[in-house]
Scaffold this active site. Structure first.
Site, PDB file in Angstrom:
ATOM      1  N   HIS A 191       1.712   4.292  -2.937  1.00  0.00           N
ATOM      2  CA  HIS A 191       1.747   5.729  -2.987  1.00  0.00           C
ATOM      3  C   HIS A 191       3.085   6.216  -3.398  1.00  0.00           C
ATOM      4  O   HIS A 191       3.123   6.997  -4.105  1.00  0.00           O
ATOM      5  CB  HIS A 191       1.756   6.066  -1.462  1.00  0.00           C
ATOM      6  CG  HIS A 191       0.180   5.777  -0.804  1.00  0.00           C
ATOM      7  ND1 HIS A 191      -0.823   6.334  -1.413  1.00  0.00           N
ATOM      8  CD2 HIS A 191      -0.280   5.870   0.396  1.00  0.00           C
ATOM      9  CE1 HIS A 191      -1.890   6.029  -0.887  1.00  0.00           C
ATOM     10  NE2 HIS A 191      -1.606   5.876   0.396  1.00  0.00           N
ATOM     11  N   HIS A 231       0.890  -1.322  -0.085  1.00  0.00           N
ATOM     12  CA  HIS A 231       0.224   0.033   0.150  1.00  0.00           C
ATOM     13  C   HIS A 231       0.859   1.370  -0.027  1.00  0.00           C
ATOM     14  O   HIS A 231       0.669   2.087  -0.818  1.00  0.00           O
ATOM     15  CB  HIS A 231      -1.060   0.070   1.099  1.00  0.00           C
ATOM     16  CG  HIS A 231      -1.905   1.220   1.187  1.00  0.00           C
ATOM     17  ND1 HIS A 231      -3.245   1.190   1.104  1.00  0.00           N
ATOM     18  CD2 HIS A 231      -1.602   2.399   1.966  1.00  0.00           C
ATOM     19  CE1 HIS A 231      -3.811   2.138   1.159  1.00  0.00           C
ATOM     20  NE2 HIS A 231      -2.865   2.876   1.783  1.00  0.00           N
TER      21      HIS A 231
END
Length: 294
Positions: free
Chosen positions: A157, A153
């Site tokens: 980003h 995750h």
């Protein structure tokens, strides 16, 4: 390969992901939310560290993609010395999932690398959006944030991807129940003018918040229009759409989209080779580590 750095590989005794990636919270987004709840770091959208030099999305259109050399996108990395061997193995195993299904290649940071990612155990789980100038950090608090899905995750980003529920087309697929959102956290649901790369809205994306994210009363803050009772945002690994977006953004046209749990062919077998050399460098090269970790 030499000019880009030593590739990250896998250790023969690497712990199996299922043995060290158990989740007490129902999903990784809940883990991230809880880990960052008392953080003094100024964050936006729950786990994004704002950049002082550029806005958020669409930063990838303004020069925050990582550079591609021939077939591959090389991303230099360095790790805090305070991570244990077990924690380091978990982080590296998560990075290798990108090797198996995209053209992203994480390599050991060398002195000539100007842009790189430093992994360190800060006060929470957070990252900056897209490539930053002169290095950037990903905070993975130990032990809560050192999980395969959380690493994926936060790395997404850093590669330039935002949360699913802030997509420009989100209103066609979900409803945000602002009346149930914790006061002062409404900004976490602010819609962004994203480049969706021709991919569908994905409730199974690892970047999708859970339906109760930032709820003040235990009631849903996000409701799927296709089924108001649907539970979502519980993925623990990247979805096929997450992988597809990386390949589209970085033009990994030669890559065959596969499961993040397995590789294939000679290249995949090579990636499964020993990680021992990298571990030794981590333990011995203390000077470089201390200078690059916040």
């Amino acid at each position: 390969m030499a000019k880009h750095g030593q590739p990250i590989r896998r250790e023969e005794h690497l712990l199996h992901p299922s043995s060290n990636n158990s989740y007490k919270p129902s999903d990784i987004n809940e883990t991230i939310e809880k880990s960052n709840a008392n953080s003094k770091t100024a964050l936006v959208y729950g786990d994004i560290l704002p950049s002082s030099t550029r806005n958020a999305v669409p930063c990838t259109a303004r020069g925050c993609k990582w550079q591609k050399y021939s077939r591959y996108v090389y991303v230099p990395v360095t790790f805090s010395r305070t991570y244990s061997r077990r924690e380091l193995n978990t982080i590296i195993a998560a990075l290798l999932t990108f090797h198996r299904s995209t053209c992203i290649r994480f390599v050991w940071k060398r002195w000539w690398h100007r842009n790189y990612i430093s992994f360190y155990p800060g006060a929470g789980c957070f990252s900056q959006l897209g490539r930053q100038t002169r290095g950037q950090s990903i905070s993975l608090a130990r032990p809560g944030c050192v999980k395969q899905g959380i690493v994926q995750h936060e790395v997404l980003h850093a590669l330039g991807f935002h949360h699913e529920q802030v997509r420009s087309d989100r209103d066609k697929h979900i409803t945000i129940r602002f009346e149930n959102v914790i006061r002062g956290r409404e900004h976490n649901f602010r819609k962004i003018g994203t480049n969706n790369l021709g991919t569908p809205y994905d409730l199974k994306s690892i970047m999708q918040y859970s339906k109760y994210a930032f709820s003040k009363n235990g009631k849903p803050t996000i409701v799927a229009k296709s089924n108001p009772h649907l539970n979502f945002g519980t993925s623990k690994v990247m979805s096929k759409n997450d992988i597809n977006r990386v390949n589209r953004l970085y033009k990994c046209f030669m890559m065959t989209i596969q499961s993040t749990a397995a590789g294939s062919g000679a290249e995949a077998r090579q990636l499964e080779m020993s990680l021992s050399a990298l571990i030794r460098v981590t333990e011995q090269n203390t000077g470089e580590q201390s200078s690059s970790v916040p």
